[in-house]
Design a protein around this motif. Structure first.
Motif, PDB file in Angstrom:
ATOM      1  N   UNK A   1     -26.940  27.284 -25.670  1.00 37.95           N
ATOM      2  CA  UNK A   1     -27.792  27.163 -26.853  1.00 37.95           C
ATOM      3  C   UNK A   1     -27.057  27.638 -28.111  1.00 37.95           C
ATOM      4  N   UNK A   2     -26.158  28.616 -27.931  1.00 37.44           N
ATOM      5  CA  UNK A   2     -25.415  29.159 -29.077  1.00 37.44           C
ATOM      6  C   UNK A   2     -24.131  28.391 -29.365  1.00 37.44           C
ATOM      7  N   UNK A   3     -23.834  27.371 -28.586  1.00 35.11           N
ATOM      8  CA  UNK A   3     -22.622  26.566 -28.791  1.00 35.11           C
ATOM      9  C   UNK A   3     -23.023  25.229 -29.392  1.00 35.11           C
ATOM     10  N   UNK A   4     -22.719  24.997 -30.683  1.00 29.77           N
ATOM     11  CA  UNK A   4     -23.181  23.762 -31.338  1.00 29.77           C
ATOM     12  C   UNK A   4     -22.691  22.491 -30.667  1.00 29.77           C
ATOM     13  N   UNK A   5     -21.494  22.550 -30.024  1.00 29.55           N
ATOM     14  CA  UNK A   5     -20.948  21.334 -29.415  1.00 29.55           C
ATOM     15  C   UNK A   5     -21.679  20.944 -28.128  1.00 29.55           C
TER      16      UNK A   5
ATOM     17  N   UNK B   1     -17.408   9.307 -30.584  1.00 23.13           N
ATOM     18  CA  UNK B   1     -18.836   9.154 -30.277  1.00 23.13           C
ATOM     19  C   UNK B   1     -19.267  10.195 -29.244  1.00 23.13           C
ATOM     20  N   UNK B   2     -18.424  10.412 -28.236  1.00 24.10           N
ATOM     21  CA  UNK B   2     -18.743  11.395 -27.184  1.00 24.10           C
ATOM     22  C   UNK B   2     -18.804  12.811 -27.767  1.00 24.10           C
ATOM     23  N   UNK B   3     -17.818  13.130 -28.612  1.00 21.21           N
ATOM     24  CA  UNK B   3     -17.792  14.476 -29.210  1.00 21.21           C
ATOM     25  C   UNK B   3     -19.009  14.696 -30.105  1.00 21.21           C
ATOM     26  N   UNK B   4     -19.366  13.693 -30.896  1.00 21.57           N
ATOM     27  CA  UNK B   4     -20.556  13.820 -31.752  1.00 21.57           C
ATOM     28  C   UNK B   4     -21.819  13.913 -30.887  1.00 21.57           C
ATOM     29  N   UNK B   5     -21.807  13.211 -29.758  1.00 20.67           N
ATOM     30  CA  UNK B   5     -22.946  13.291 -28.851  1.00 20.67           C
ATOM     31  C   UNK B   5     -23.156  14.695 -28.326  1.00 20.67           C
ATOM     32  N   UNK B   6     -22.059  15.415 -28.099  1.00 19.55           N
ATOM     33  CA  UNK B   6     -22.179  16.804 -27.689  1.00 19.55           C
ATOM     34  C   UNK B   6     -22.902  17.648 -28.724  1.00 19.55           C
ATOM     35  N   UNK B   7     -22.695  17.312 -29.972  1.00 21.84           N
ATOM     36  CA  UNK B   7     -23.408  18.001 -31.060  1.00 21.84           C
ATOM     37  C   UNK B   7     -24.836  17.462 -31.228  1.00 21.84           C
ATOM     38  N   UNK B   8     -25.195  16.487 -30.419  1.00 28.47           N
ATOM     39  CA  UNK B   8     -26.535  15.905 -30.497  1.00 28.47           C
ATOM     40  C   UNK B   8     -26.689  14.908 -31.627  1.00 28.47           C
ATOM     41  N   UNK B   9     -25.596  14.260 -32.027  1.00 29.84           N
ATOM     42  CA  UNK B   9     -25.634  13.391 -33.199  1.00 29.84           C
ATOM     43  C   UNK B   9     -25.390  11.929 -32.820  1.00 29.84           C
ATOM     44  N   UNK B  10     -26.255  11.080 -33.298  1.00 27.61           N
ATOM     45  CA  UNK B  10     -26.070   9.628 -33.230  1.00 27.61           C
ATOM     46  C   UNK B  10     -26.082   9.117 -34.664  1.00 27.61           C
ATOM     47  N   UNK B  11     -25.083   8.273 -35.005  1.00 26.57           N
ATOM     48  CA  UNK B  11     -24.946   7.843 -36.392  1.00 26.57           C
ATOM     49  C   UNK B  11     -25.245   6.358 -36.554  1.00 26.57           C
ATOM     50  N   UNK B  12     -25.986   6.049 -37.597  1.00 23.20           N
ATOM     51  CA  UNK B  12     -26.111   4.681 -38.103  1.00 23.20           C
ATOM     52  C   UNK B  12     -25.295   4.667 -39.392  1.00 23.20           C
ATOM     53  N   UNK B  13     -23.976   4.449 -39.237  1.00 25.26           N
ATOM     54  CA  UNK B  13     -23.040   4.538 -40.362  1.00 25.26           C
ATOM     55  C   UNK B  13     -22.659   3.130 -40.797  1.00 25.26           C
ATOM     56  N   UNK B  14     -23.139   2.738 -41.962  1.00 25.37           N
ATOM     57  CA  UNK B  14     -22.928   1.369 -42.441  1.00 25.37           C
ATOM     58  C   UNK B  14     -21.810   1.355 -43.486  1.00 25.37           C
ATOM     59  N   UNK B  15     -20.950   0.345 -43.397  1.00 21.46           N
ATOM     60  CA  UNK B  15     -19.777   0.273 -44.267  1.00 21.46           C
ATOM     61  C   UNK B  15     -20.168  -0.230 -45.652  1.00 21.46           C
ATOM     62  N   UNK B  16     -19.649   0.444 -46.682  1.00 21.91           N
ATOM     63  CA  UNK B  16     -19.832   0.025 -48.070  1.00 21.91           C
ATOM     64  C   UNK B  16     -18.624   0.516 -48.861  1.00 21.91           C
ATOM     65  N   UNK B  17     -18.330  -0.135 -49.967  1.00 20.63           N
ATOM     66  CA  UNK B  17     -17.260   0.330 -50.830  1.00 20.63           C
ATOM     67  C   UNK B  17     -17.603   1.712 -51.382  1.00 20.63           C
ATOM     68  N   UNK B  18     -16.583   2.554 -51.539  1.00 22.65           N
ATOM     69  CA  UNK B  18     -16.841   3.931 -51.996  1.00 22.65           C
ATOM     70  C   UNK B  18     -17.485   3.955 -53.376  1.00 22.65           C
ATOM     71  N   UNK B  19     -17.005   3.083 -54.263  1.00 16.35           N
ATOM     72  CA  UNK B  19     -17.585   3.031 -55.608  1.00 16.35           C
ATOM     73  C   UNK B  19     -18.997   2.490 -55.552  1.00 16.35           C
TER      74      UNK B  19
END
Length: 368
Positions: free
Chosen positions: A27-31, A60-78
């Motif tokens: 519980x005390x380990x964020x990963x 994806x696996x490492x982020x899953x350990x942190x409990x994170x799923x991303x909907x990351x959509x590509x766009x130009x930075x500007x």
């Protein structure tokens, strides 16, 4: 052998205690939050150069350990920090490719909770072996004393382009016509945006100000006008460079990590390219160059967990070893020579970007 009721009770009590202790430890380990059911689904926009990193199964696996799923959509930075059509979708985070985008996001009214640079990659010029050899003969490319990488005198190259010099004037007889260098559209893509700031500063002889923009803005505009049609993203321009080869795309602006990531994605392909008879891809480091920082802009408090994960040693190591991204301070998270043999551990000459107000004025001038 029969087990007494007392022994069985003690055994079960021990198992329960061990389970409770293990739970409290995890519980005390964020990963490990994800394995305990503490999950979050986050939506945001990212620069296209980070798409392969976030799609990497190990990431994806490492982020899953942190409990994170991303909907990351590509766009130009500007685009992601200025376009109402994107910001009205209520992203929880933005991950552009330059620190100056944080200022532009604030000017667009984005309620920023936190921001922190997660990755870095210097802006480089991609070219081909015959171009490097020709520019070495003409003195525009030299080998850095520390690190042994190829440095480009970008100011001298820009002066040659403004003077209408041909490739043959620069010692490159393999190419036809006038010398040119191509970047992405600075009004849409970060690599073109940063290259525009670098060009203006080099023309100005210092980090550009409003006064220097008034004096040298037309020169920067002329450089970009000579490029013709410009791509909307760094990823598309890099693909054009690889597919077009020496004749179609002799010099393009990109990020250091792109060729490294391409080589690591298919080592056999990279070996075939190196062993083939055709021109070889080469990286030139402009002297000076600018660093493309990648700040994670936190809008929703839930994204604090993502910032924690991306700055962890595990994700930083994956970013460097598999995708060529340097750490938050431009340092490497491993052996610089271990990957494709093309990246120096340190870049000797780096110039700051002009302020956000100067860059906005430059973009407006280029659109006019």
């Amino acid at each position: 052998m029969a087990i007494s009721r007392r022994a069985l009770g003690l055994g079960l009590l021990g198992v329960a205690a061990a389970g409770t202790g293990g739970y409290l430890t995890l519980k005390d380990r964020p990963e490990f939050r994800g394995y305990l059911g503490n999950k979050a689904h986050l939506f945001g926009f990212i620069g296209g150069e980070k798409q392969a990193f976030l799609a990497d199964p190990d990431v994806v696996h490492a982020l899953g350990g942190y409990g994170l799923e991303l909907d990351a959509r590509v766009a130009g930075s500007v685009e992601m920090v200025r376009e109402a059509a994107l910001l009205s979708q209520k992203p929880q985070f933005l991950w552009p490719s330059s620190s100056i985008m944080v200022d532009l996001a604030r000017k667009s009214g984005v309620a920023i909770r936190n921001d922190q640079v997660v990755l870095n990659s210097p802006v480089v010029v991609y070219t081909w072996g015959p171009v490097v050899e020709g520019l070495k003969k003409s003195g525009l490319v030299t080998v850095a004393g520390k690190g042994g990488y190829n440095q480009l005198d970008l100011k001298a190259l820009l002066d040659a382009i403004l003077a209408g010099k041909n490739w043959s004037d620069l010692g490159i007889d393999e190419l036809y016509g006038r010398a040119r260098i191509v970047s992405t559209d600075p009004n849409r893509s970060n690599s073109g945006f940063m290259f525009a700031g670098l060009v203006l500063s080099l023309m100005s002889g210092d980090v550009a100000t409003q006064e220097l923009l008034a004096q040298h803005g037309d020169q920067a505009k002329a450089i970009f006008r000579s490029m013709g049609l410009k791509s909307s993203s760094s990823g598309k321009l890099f693909d054009q460079y690889i597919a077009g080869g020496l004749g179609a795309e002799p010099m393009v602006v990109g990020y250091e990590n792109q060729l490294v990531e391409w080589a690591l994605a298919d080592p056999a392909r990279w070996q075939r390219v190196q062993a083939g008879a055709g021109a070889k891809p080469e990286i030139l480091y402009p002297r000076p160059t600018v660093y493309s920082a990648h700040p994670l802009i936190v809008i929703d408090p839930a994204v604090d967990r993502l910032l924690e994960a991306l700055t962890s040693p595990t994700l930083q190591q994956l970013a460097w070893s598999k995708h060529g991204f340097r750490g938050p301070l431009g340092t490497v998270a491993g052996d610089a020579d271990a990957i494709a043999g093309v990246r120096p551990a340190e870049i000797e000459a780096v110039l700051p970007m002009p302020s956000a107000d100067v860059m906005l004025a430059l973009l407006a001038q280029m659109e006019g």
